[in-house]
Design a protein around this motif. Structure first.
Motif, PDB file in Angstrom:
ATOM      1  N   ARG A  93       8.167 -73.438  26.548  1.00 17.13           N
ATOM      2  CA  ARG A  93       7.794 -74.839  26.773  1.00 17.13           C
ATOM      3  C   ARG A  93       6.319 -75.064  26.444  1.00 17.13           C
ATOM      4  NH1 ARG A  93       9.922 -78.904  29.755  1.00 17.13           N
ATOM      5  NH2 ARG A  93       8.459 -80.550  30.347  1.00 17.13           N
ATOM      6  N   PHE A  94       5.463 -74.188  26.968  1.00 20.16           N
ATOM      7  CA  PHE A  94       4.027 -74.318  26.715  1.00 20.16           C
ATOM      8  C   PHE A  94       3.704 -74.087  25.238  1.00 20.16           C
ATOM      9  CE2 PHE A  94       3.191 -72.897  31.351  1.00 20.16           C
ATOM     10  CZ  PHE A  94       3.369 -74.198  31.798  1.00 20.16           C
ATOM     11  N   ALA A  95       4.407 -73.136  24.625  1.00 18.79           N
ATOM     12  CA  ALA A  95       4.153 -72.851  23.207  1.00 18.79           C
ATOM     13  C   ALA A  95       4.453 -74.077  22.347  1.00 18.79           C
ATOM     14  CB  ALA A  95       5.000 -71.667  22.752  1.00 18.79           C
ATOM     15  N   ALA A  96       5.514 -74.807  22.690  1.00 11.98           N
ATOM     16  CA  ALA A  96       5.866 -76.009  21.922  1.00 11.98           C
ATOM     17  C   ALA A  96       4.741 -77.042  21.973  1.00 11.98           C
ATOM     18  CB  ALA A  96       7.157 -76.618  22.455  1.00 11.98           C
ATOM     19  N   ARG A 133       4.870 -65.967  23.090  1.00 10.32           N
ATOM     20  CA  ARG A 133       4.092 -65.627  24.291  1.00 10.32           C
ATOM     21  C   ARG A 133       2.613 -65.935  24.075  1.00 10.32           C
ATOM     22  NH1 ARG A 133       3.714 -59.557  24.857  1.00 10.32           N
ATOM     23  NH2 ARG A 133       2.110 -59.964  23.319  1.00 10.32           N
ATOM     24  N   ASP A 134       2.072 -65.493  22.942  1.00  9.31           N
ATOM     25  CA  ASP A 134       0.653 -65.737  22.671  1.00  9.31           C
ATOM     26  C   ASP A 134       0.381 -67.216  22.431  1.00  9.31           C
ATOM     27  OD1 ASP A 134       0.305 -63.012  22.884  1.00  9.31           O
ATOM     28  OD2 ASP A 134       0.201 -62.657  20.719  1.00  9.31           O
ATOM     29  N   GLY A 135       1.353 -67.907  21.843  1.00  3.33           N
ATOM     30  CA  GLY A 135       1.180 -69.328  21.546  1.00  3.33           C
ATOM     31  C   GLY A 135       1.180 -70.216  22.767  1.00  3.33           C
ATOM     32  N   ALA A 136       1.647 -69.701  23.896  1.00  3.74           N
ATOM     33  CA  ALA A 136       1.622 -70.479  25.140  1.00  3.74           C
ATOM     34  C   ALA A 136       0.216 -70.551  25.726  1.00  3.74           C
ATOM     35  CB  ALA A 136       2.577 -69.868  26.155  1.00  3.74           C
ATOM     36  N   ASN A 138      -1.297 -68.715  27.936  1.00  2.46           N
ATOM     37  CA  ASN A 138      -1.352 -68.545  29.386  1.00  2.46           C
ATOM     38  C   ASN A 138      -1.347 -67.048  29.674  1.00  2.46           C
ATOM     39  OD1 ASN A 138      -0.466 -68.157  32.185  1.00  2.46           O
ATOM     40  ND2 ASN A 138      -0.132 -70.370  32.208  1.00  2.46           N
ATOM     41  N   PRO A 139      -2.526 -66.433  29.842  1.00  5.70           N
ATOM     42  CA  PRO A 139      -2.595 -64.982  29.991  1.00  5.70           C
ATOM     43  C   PRO A 139      -1.902 -64.446  31.241  1.00  5.70           C
ATOM     44  CG  PRO A 139      -4.739 -65.994  30.404  1.00  5.70           C
ATOM     45  CD  PRO A 139      -3.861 -67.057  29.832  1.00  5.70           C
ATOM     46  N   VAL A 140      -1.807 -65.242  32.287  1.00  8.09           N
ATOM     47  CA  VAL A 140      -1.129 -64.781  33.504  1.00  8.09           C
ATOM     48  C   VAL A 140       0.363 -64.617  33.231  1.00  8.09           C
ATOM     49  CG1 VAL A 140      -0.553 -65.341  35.893  1.00  8.09           C
ATOM     50  CG2 VAL A 140      -2.852 -65.804  35.023  1.00  8.09           C
ATOM     51  N   MET A 141       0.961 -65.612  32.605  1.00 13.25           N
ATOM     52  CA  MET A 141       2.386 -65.519  32.271  1.00 13.25           C
ATOM     53  C   MET A 141       2.623 -64.418  31.241  1.00 13.25           C
ATOM     54  SD  MET A 141       4.018 -69.324  32.181  1.00 13.25           S
ATOM     55  CE  MET A 141       4.391 -70.150  33.727  1.00 13.25           C
ATOM     56  N   ALA A 142       1.705 -64.254  30.302  1.00 18.83           N
ATOM     57  CA  ALA A 142       1.847 -63.196  29.300  1.00 18.83           C
ATOM     58  C   ALA A 142       1.900 -61.830  29.976  1.00 18.83           C
ATOM     59  CB  ALA A 142       0.691 -63.255  28.309  1.00 18.83           C
ATOM     60  N   GLU A 143       1.061 -61.631  30.970  1.00 21.89           N
ATOM     61  CA  GLU A 143       1.051 -60.357  31.693  1.00 21.89           C
ATOM     62  C   GLU A 143       2.351 -60.144  32.454  1.00 21.89           C
ATOM     63  OE1 GLU A 143      -1.663 -58.124  35.109  1.00 21.89           O
ATOM     64  OE2 GLU A 143      -2.488 -59.824  33.998  1.00 21.89           O
ATOM     65  N   MET A 144       2.879 -61.202  33.055  1.00 22.61           N
ATOM     66  CA  MET A 144       4.151 -61.099  33.783  1.00 22.61           C
ATOM     67  C   MET A 144       5.283 -60.740  32.835  1.00 22.61           C
ATOM     68  SD  MET A 144       3.650 -64.461  36.223  1.00 22.61           S
ATOM     69  CE  MET A 144       5.238 -64.338  37.039  1.00 22.61           C
ATOM     70  N   ILE A 145       5.286 -61.354  31.653  1.00 20.16           N
ATOM     71  CA  ILE A 145       6.337 -61.069  30.677  1.00 20.16           C
ATOM     72  C   ILE A 145       6.250 -59.632  30.186  1.00 20.16           C
ATOM     73  CG2 ILE A 145       7.102 -61.570  28.318  1.00 20.16           C
ATOM     74  CD1 ILE A 145       6.632 -64.497  28.893  1.00 20.16           C
ATOM     75  N   GLU A 146       5.041 -59.146  29.947  1.00 18.67           N
ATOM     76  CA  GLU A 146       4.874 -57.775  29.478  1.00 18.67           C
ATOM     77  C   GLU A 146       5.470 -56.780  30.471  1.00 18.67           C
ATOM     78  OE1 GLU A 146       0.764 -57.242  28.682  1.00 18.67           O
ATOM     79  OE2 GLU A 146       0.779 -58.484  26.867  1.00 18.67           O
TER      80      GLU A 146
END
Length: 217
Positions: A93-96, A133-136, A138-146
């Protein structure tokens, strides 16, 4: 001179690859001594590497505190993929809404790469999701996804190796998802990403339930 941490990192990477490639199966014993002998290191970096596998959920304590490749119950797998779907859905959603033009072009290139029959689709798949993921931004969400990616990696890995049709259906899902992101349709991007993760879980569940102890090949 190589540090103890470097040795531990090397052993961890080797064990992780072994799990993903099927050399170690769920329930297999992870014994410090033969592992240390195999990689030509002391038991200390092996112990550190094994603890990392425990912390990421890929190994667990068995009888007499022996370490084993973890057998994950279906209920736990469902919870992991459910969490992954919700977070990745928000990321899509954020990436869009937030992707730069260069990031959108990279996403289109990743989709195009998936159409190549000679492509390593697992690598293409990782790239596609990483770009989103990078296009969103949001580093916090990126870390959670990783973290969730690591915990679900062995089971996501088997979908392309055990189900020949999954590459084609996954590519169709990627194409639709990329189109929603390019159109800046945040609601549709979120919906499609959740559906994409749910489809992956359904395939994984069919494989896991079809075998008592599925080798992770």
């Amino acid at each position: 001179m190589r540090s103890g941490k470097k040795y531990a990192d090397d052993v961890y990477s080797a064990l992780l690859s072994g799990i993903l490639e099927g050399r170690y199966h769920p329930g297999d014993l992870l014994n410090e001594i033969p592992i240390a002998e195999e990689y030509g290191v002391s038991r200390t970096p092996v112990r550190e590497a094994l603890q990392r596998l425990v912390s990421t959920g890929l190994a667990e304590r068995g009888p007499r505190r022996a370490l084993l490749v973890r057998k994950i119950p279906t209920q736990t797998l469902h919870a992991l993929f459910e969490a992954m779907g919700e977070i990745e859905g928000l990321v899509a959603r954020f990436a869009a809404l937030r992707m730069s033009e260069l990031e959108r072009q990279a996403l289109a290139a990743a989709v195009q790469a998936g159409d190549d029959p000679d492509a390593d689709f697992e690598e293409v798949n990782r790239r596609f999701h990483r770009i989103i993921r990078d296009g969103a931004h949001n580093p916090v969400m990126a870390e959670m996804i990783e973290e969730l990616e690591l915990r679900t990696m062995p089971w996501r890995h088997i979908q392309f190796n055990r189900r020949a049709d999954r590459i084609a259906t996954s590519q169709v899902e990627h194409r639709a998802l990329a189109a929603a992101i390019h159109a800046e349709d945040a609601n549709e991007a979120q919906r499609l990403m959740r559906a994409h993760t749910a489809a992956t879980f359904r395939v994984v569940l069919e494989i896991v339930e079809g075998e008592e102890t599925p080798p992770l090949r």
